[in-house]
Design a protein around this motif. Structure first.
Motif: not given
Length: 202
Positions: A41-61
């Motif tokens: 779960g923590v690794l998944g969150a770290l991966f998300y933090l790494a790529v979140r800038a690539w995702l449209p803000e309103g569609l991230r979830a």
């Protein structure tokens, strides 16, 4: 797993799953599973933090949920495994093993974004973020591979702190489109694997 144990035949209790856990039994293996999933779960969150800038803000979830469901489903559903030959009803097992990582992905994205927007959010290098990283030390229990992953994560953190210019480069327009293309390609490949395994299981 509790739902599937209840809906499946009683003779499954005591049998060993594909991952070596005994169905219907709480043991040290269960504790290891809790620690291991916490680390994932923590690794998944770290991966998300790494790529979140690539995702449209309103569609991230939504995108994090889709990615989690596809990748998690492909990891859990094995066409040649014992679990998916014996669990009943099989369609429910498939739905649950896809829905659970999908729910994790969406919930994790919402919680991370909420934390990042909080007025009193501490620096990611300490405070509550540091507490959230504690489960990562469970990687050491996995052996050399886990220790290697822990070293890589620590090195990435040090690089991020010492070279802030990399963060700006990572979020540049070129990096965003390259990252989106890479994520789309990865998701497409894993989705194909998931469809293949689901088809074989059914």
């Amino acid at each position: 797993m509790l739902v599937l144990r209840i809906t499946s035949d009683d003779y499954l209790r005591g049998l060993e799953t594909d991952d070596g856990f005994v169905m219907g039994q709480l043991s040290l293996a269960t504790l290891f599973l809790v620690i291991f999933t916490s680390v994932l779960g923590v690794l998944g969150a770290l991966f998300y933090l790494a790529v979140r800038a690539w995702l449209p803000e309103g569609l991230r979830a939504v995108l994090a949920g889709l990615f989690g469901g596809i990748v998690g489903g492909a990891a859990f559903i094995q066409s040649d495994g014992t679990d998916f030959r014996l669990l009943e009803p099989l369609p429910l097992a498939i739905v649950l093993f896809i829905a659970l990582p999908a729910a994790y992905g969406a919930a994790m994205s919402v919680l991370v974004e909420r934390r990042l927007r909080a007025d009193a959010a501490p620096d990611p290098s300490g405070g509550m973020w540091a507490l959230a990283l504690i489960p990562l030390f469970g990687l050491a229990l996995i052996g050399p591979i886990g220790l290697g992953a822990l070293v890589l994560i620590a090195a990435a953190w040090v690089l991020h702190r010492s070279a802030p210019g990399l963060a700006r480069l990572w979020g540049s327009a070129t990096a965003v489109w390259i990252g989106r293309a890479a994520l789309l390609a990865l998701t497409t490949i894993v989705f194909g694997m998931l469809v293949r395994d689901v088809t074989r299981v059914l």
